[in-house]
Write a protein that holds these residues in place. Structure first.
Motif: not given
Length: 54
Positions: A38-54
């Motif tokens: 669960d924790r790793v999936q959340k980290l991956i999702i957050n990383e993807c969301l940050e890249k999409n906002h740049k």
């Protein structure tokens, strides 16, 4: 001081960024309902969301 069988060493690693070396200690609570997966999936999702906002 010696460690007993029940005491766990904290997981640590070193990472060098530029001229600075960081020592990172990782720990997890035993009293949580979230799994490592669960924790790793959340980290991956957050990383993807940050890249999409740049």
């Amino acid at each position: 001081m010696t460690k007993t069988k029940n005491e766990q060493q904290p997981h640590t690693f070193k990472r060098k960024l530029g001229n600075t070396t960081y020592t990172v200690k990782v720990h997890f609570s035993k009293d949580t309902d979230k799994t490592f997966k669960d924790r790793v999936q959340k980290l991956i999702i957050n990383e993807c969301l940050e890249k999409n906002h740049k």
